[in-house]
Design a protein around this motif. Structure first.
Motif, PDB file in Angstrom:
ATOM      1  N   ASN A  25      -8.307  -0.967   7.572  1.00  0.00           N
ATOM      2  CA  ASN A  25      -8.188   0.470   7.332  1.00  0.00           C
ATOM      3  C   ASN A  25      -8.567   0.830   5.900  1.00  0.00           C
ATOM      4  OD1 ASN A  25      -7.386   1.174   9.920  1.00  0.00           O
ATOM      5  ND2 ASN A  25      -5.225   0.838   9.489  1.00  0.00           N
ATOM      6  N   LEU A  26      -8.162  -0.004   4.949  1.00  0.00           N
ATOM      7  CA  LEU A  26      -8.519   0.261   3.554  1.00  0.00           C
ATOM      8  C   LEU A  26     -10.023   0.144   3.339  1.00  0.00           C
ATOM      9  CD1 LEU A  26      -5.704  -1.544   1.531  1.00  0.00           C
ATOM     10  CD2 LEU A  26      -6.078   0.908   1.757  1.00  0.00           C
ATOM     11  N   ASN A  27     -10.651  -0.817   4.012  1.00  0.00           N
ATOM     12  CA  ASN A  27     -12.094  -0.971   3.869  1.00  0.00           C
ATOM     13  C   ASN A  27     -12.834   0.245   4.444  1.00  0.00           C
ATOM     14  OD1 ASN A  27     -14.502  -2.596   3.247  1.00  0.00           O
ATOM     15  ND2 ASN A  27     -14.746  -2.711   5.461  1.00  0.00           N
ATOM     16  N   THR A  47     -15.067   2.954   2.355  1.00  0.00           N
ATOM     17  CA  THR A  47     -16.437   3.290   2.748  1.00  0.00           C
ATOM     18  C   THR A  47     -16.604   4.801   2.903  1.00  0.00           C
ATOM     19  OG1 THR A  47     -16.643   1.167   3.888  1.00  0.00           O
ATOM     20  CG2 THR A  47     -18.224   2.883   4.460  1.00  0.00           C
ATOM     21  N   ASN A  48     -15.621   5.449   3.549  1.00  0.00           N
ATOM     22  CA  ASN A  48     -15.688   6.909   3.722  1.00  0.00           C
ATOM     23  C   ASN A  48     -15.645   7.625   2.373  1.00  0.00           C
ATOM     24  OD1 ASN A  48     -15.756   6.574   6.506  1.00  0.00           O
ATOM     25  ND2 ASN A  48     -13.541   6.810   6.736  1.00  0.00           N
ATOM     26  N   ALA A  49     -14.806   7.121   1.473  1.00  0.00           N
ATOM     27  CA  ALA A  49     -14.715   7.745   0.151  1.00  0.00           C
ATOM     28  C   ALA A  49     -16.028   7.616  -0.614  1.00  0.00           C
ATOM     29  CB  ALA A  49     -13.572   7.109  -0.646  1.00  0.00           C
ATOM     30  N   LEU A  50     -16.660   6.445  -0.521  1.00  0.00           N
ATOM     31  CA  LEU A  50     -17.941   6.254  -1.204  1.00  0.00           C
ATOM     32  C   LEU A  50     -19.028   7.143  -0.601  1.00  0.00           C
ATOM     33  CD1 LEU A  50     -17.946   2.358  -1.683  1.00  0.00           C
ATOM     34  CD2 LEU A  50     -17.485   4.122  -3.392  1.00  0.00           C
ATOM     35  N   GLU A  51     -18.990   7.326   0.714  1.00  0.00           N
ATOM     36  CA  GLU A  51     -19.965   8.216   1.353  1.00  0.00           C
ATOM     37  C   GLU A  51     -19.761   9.659   0.897  1.00  0.00           C
ATOM     38  OE1 GLU A  51     -19.572   7.676   5.520  1.00  0.00           O
ATOM     39  OE2 GLU A  51     -20.621   5.734   5.553  1.00  0.00           O
ATOM     40  N   GLU A  73     -16.617   6.247  -7.964  1.00  0.00           N
ATOM     41  CA  GLU A  73     -16.808   5.045  -7.146  1.00  0.00           C
ATOM     42  C   GLU A  73     -15.928   3.898  -7.647  1.00  0.00           C
ATOM     43  OE1 GLU A  73     -20.952   4.291  -7.373  1.00  0.00           O
ATOM     44  OE2 GLU A  73     -21.485   5.714  -5.776  1.00  0.00           O
ATOM     45  N   ASP A  74     -15.874   3.713  -8.951  1.00  0.00           N
ATOM     46  CA  ASP A  74     -15.032   2.646  -9.513  1.00  0.00           C
ATOM     47  C   ASP A  74     -13.561   2.894  -9.204  1.00  0.00           C
ATOM     48  OD1 ASP A  74     -17.289   1.441 -10.509  1.00  0.00           O
ATOM     49  OD2 ASP A  74     -17.064   2.260 -12.536  1.00  0.00           O
ATOM     50  N   GLN A  75     -13.145   4.148  -9.284  1.00  0.00           N
ATOM     51  CA  GLN A  75     -11.749   4.478  -8.991  1.00  0.00           C
ATOM     52  C   GLN A  75     -11.417   4.208  -7.527  1.00  0.00           C
ATOM     53  OE1 GLN A  75     -10.696   8.523  -9.891  1.00  0.00           O
ATOM     54  NE2 GLN A  75      -8.552   8.241  -9.399  1.00  0.00           N
ATOM     55  N   ALA A  76     -12.340   4.561  -6.615  1.00  0.00           N
ATOM     56  CA  ALA A  76     -12.105   4.318  -5.190  1.00  0.00           C
ATOM     57  C   ALA A  76     -12.033   2.821  -4.895  1.00  0.00           C
ATOM     58  CB  ALA A  76     -13.210   4.969  -4.362  1.00  0.00           C
ATOM     59  N   LYS A  77     -12.920   2.028  -5.495  1.00  0.00           N
ATOM     60  CA  LYS A  77     -12.908   0.590  -5.272  1.00  0.00           C
ATOM     61  C   LYS A  77     -11.660  -0.051  -5.863  1.00  0.00           C
ATOM     62  CE  LYS A  77     -17.968   0.180  -5.212  1.00  0.00           C
ATOM     63  NZ  LYS A  77     -19.163  -0.362  -5.925  1.00  0.00           N
ATOM     64  N   THR A  78     -11.277   0.381  -7.066  1.00  0.00           N
ATOM     65  CA  THR A  78     -10.087  -0.184  -7.711  1.00  0.00           C
ATOM     66  C   THR A  78      -8.830   0.137  -6.922  1.00  0.00           C
ATOM     67  OG1 THR A  78     -11.136   0.025  -9.884  1.00  0.00           O
ATOM     68  CG2 THR A  78      -8.755  -0.265  -9.837  1.00  0.00           C
ATOM     69  N   LEU A  84      -8.705  -2.028  -3.830  1.00  0.00           N
ATOM     70  CA  LEU A  84      -8.382  -3.414  -4.175  1.00  0.00           C
ATOM     71  C   LEU A  84      -6.898  -3.563  -4.501  1.00  0.00           C
ATOM     72  CD1 LEU A  84      -9.300  -6.300  -4.756  1.00  0.00           C
ATOM     73  CD2 LEU A  84      -9.850  -5.583  -7.096  1.00  0.00           C
ATOM     74  N   LYS A  85      -6.342  -2.624  -5.263  1.00  0.00           N
ATOM     75  CA  LYS A  85      -4.926  -2.692  -5.616  1.00  0.00           C
ATOM     76  C   LYS A  85      -4.052  -2.590  -4.374  1.00  0.00           C
ATOM     77  CE  LYS A  85      -3.599  -0.159  -9.074  1.00  0.00           C
ATOM     78  NZ  LYS A  85      -3.476   1.011  -9.987  1.00  0.00           N
ATOM     79  N   GLN A  86      -4.399  -1.679  -3.474  1.00  0.00           N
ATOM     80  CA  GLN A  86      -3.625  -1.541  -2.248  1.00  0.00           C
ATOM     81  C   GLN A  86      -3.739  -2.789  -1.375  1.00  0.00           C
ATOM     82  OE1 GLN A  86      -1.594   0.875  -0.780  1.00  0.00           O
ATOM     83  NE2 GLN A  86      -1.481   1.753  -2.824  1.00  0.00           N
ATOM     84  N   SER A  87      -4.941  -3.368  -1.320  1.00  0.00           N
ATOM     85  CA  SER A  87      -5.143  -4.582  -0.514  1.00  0.00           C
ATOM     86  C   SER A  87      -4.290  -5.725  -1.036  1.00  0.00           C
ATOM     87  CB  SER A  87      -6.622  -4.974  -0.522  1.00  0.00           C
ATOM     88  OG  SER A  87      -7.424  -3.957   0.030  1.00  0.00           O
ATOM     89  N   LEU A  88      -4.288  -5.910  -2.359  1.00  0.00           N
ATOM     90  CA  LEU A  88      -3.537  -7.024  -2.932  1.00  0.00           C
ATOM     91  C   LEU A  88      -2.034  -6.789  -2.804  1.00  0.00           C
ATOM     92  CD1 LEU A  88      -5.632  -7.743  -6.156  1.00  0.00           C
ATOM     93  CD2 LEU A  88      -5.568  -9.071  -4.050  1.00  0.00           C
ATOM     94  N   ARG A  89      -1.589  -5.575  -3.146  1.00  0.00           N
ATOM     95  CA  ARG A  89      -0.147  -5.326  -3.148  1.00  0.00           C
ATOM     96  C   ARG A  89       0.443  -5.364  -1.742  1.00  0.00           C
ATOM     97  NH1 ARG A  89       3.843  -1.363  -2.995  1.00  0.00           N
ATOM     98  NH2 ARG A  89       2.420   0.244  -2.228  1.00  0.00           N
ATOM     99  N   ILE A  90      -0.106  -4.562  -0.852  1.00  0.00           N
ATOM    100  CA  ILE A  90       0.454  -4.476   0.498  1.00  0.00           C
ATOM    101  C   ILE A  90       0.099  -5.712   1.313  1.00  0.00           C
ATOM    102  CG2 ILE A  90       0.537  -3.113   2.605  1.00  0.00           C
ATOM    103  CD1 ILE A  90       1.849  -1.817   0.183  1.00  0.00           C
ATOM    104  N   GLY A  91      -1.147  -6.190   1.190  1.00  0.00           N
ATOM    105  CA  GLY A  91      -1.557  -7.355   1.964  1.00  0.00           C
ATOM    106  C   GLY A  91      -0.744  -8.589   1.628  1.00  0.00           C
ATOM    107  N   LEU A  92      -0.611  -8.892   0.343  1.00  0.00           N
ATOM    108  CA  LEU A  92       0.152 -10.081  -0.059  1.00  0.00           C
ATOM    109  C   LEU A  92       1.643  -9.913   0.244  1.00  0.00           C
ATOM    110  CD1 LEU A  92      -1.552 -11.037  -3.446  1.00  0.00           C
ATOM    111  CD2 LEU A  92      -1.808 -12.135  -1.221  1.00  0.00           C
ATOM    112  N   SER A  93       2.165  -8.722   0.018  1.00  0.00           N
ATOM    113  CA  SER A  93       3.580  -8.493   0.313  1.00  0.00           C
ATOM    114  C   SER A  93       3.855  -8.670   1.805  1.00  0.00           C
ATOM    115  CB  SER A  93       3.991  -7.086  -0.130  1.00  0.00           C
ATOM    116  OG  SER A  93       3.855  -6.932  -1.527  1.00  0.00           O
TER     117      SER A  93
END
Length: 272
Positions: free
Chosen positions: A109-111, A115-119, A221-226, A229-238
């Protein structure tokens, strides 16, 4: 007073309250169901994972209560013949599976959201480029029409002198904006008399606006990617760590329950 038995009972009650309140919280977060919305799924998974430790604390309280029972060898729960450990271990295994399944779901979902945000950023950049081109076209058309340019200058001068536009009083901010617009139009009128200098200035302005547009797009774009990534690491690892802990407690607890004669079957009361 039997303090070990009282302490054990209190811990078990606290643990049950922790678990029931967290499960009720999960149900409340999921209502109303919007499975087709990826943003809803992201918000739900984030909220559930952030609260994922609460049932774990409840399970810990209950197990500690039974550990106290084993040391004191006395408990009201034992006398009643009801053992919370087996359903607790099943719940722990189920929660482990749920948190494990949340990891790929959340990452996907984050990916998609990234992608939608970058578009959308790309579309906004395209619209910004078109607006820049339209602005330069209007400036060029205005510079080639001296009568229209002089007419606008006269209107601005009149508004600045009287402080009114169509009978409405202008405030200080509006007056300052009118002065800036008048200065820009006067500069445009002077540049229009020198075609070479006019082309040079418009090219510089176009380059400046395009550079600002590219900078803003890259920052977005950098803000959307960052953020992704932060959400993926925090929620995914938790979620992964919670899944491991719940699985370990559930699976090993069930194995011990099955192998323990006291938990697998209760001794029947002797017949009189």
């Amino acid at each position: 007073m039997n303090y070990p038995a009282f302490t054990s009972l209190a811990l078990k009650l606290i643990g049950v309250i922790f678990i029931l309140s967290s499960l009720l919280d999960y149900v409340t977060l999921a209502v109303p169901l919007q499975w087709e919305s990826q943003q809803w799924q992201i918000g739900l998974v984030t909220s559930v994972v952030d609260r994922g430790v609460v049932p774990l604390v409840g399970i810990g309280f209950i197990l500690v209560g039974y550990w106290i029972d084993s040391l004191a060898d006395a408990s009201p729960m034992k006398k009643s013949g009801f053992d919370l450990r087996f359903p607790i271990f099943i719940l722990s295994a189920v929660l482990g599976l749920v948190f494990l399944l949340m990891v790929p779901l959340h990452l996907n979902n984050l990916n998609v959201a990234k992608t939608n945000a970058l578009e959308q950023i790309q579309q906004g950049a395209g619209q910004g480029a078109q607006q820049i081109q339209n602005f330069l076209t209007q400036v060029d058309a205005l510079s080639k029409n001296p009568q229209r340019l002089n007419g606008q200058l006269q209107q601005l001068n009149q508004a600045i002198e009287t402080g009114q536009v169509q009978g409405q009083q202008l405030n200080a901010q509006q007056l300052e904006a009118a002065r800036q617009q008048r200065d820009q139009l006067q500069g445009l009128r002077d540049l229009a008399k020198n075609p070479a200098e006019y082309k040079k200035r418009t090219d510089e302005l176009k380059k400046q606006l395009e550079t600002q547009l590219v900078t803003r797009r890259k920052q977005a774009e950098d803000q959307a990617k960052t953020q992704a990534l932060k959400q993926s690491l925090r929620i995914g690892l938790s979620s992964l760590m919670l899944a491991i802990v719940y699985f370990v407690i559930g699976v090993f607890g069930l194995r011990i329950s099955m192998s323990s004669p006291k938990m697998a079957s209760r001794p029947k009361a002797p017949k009189r």
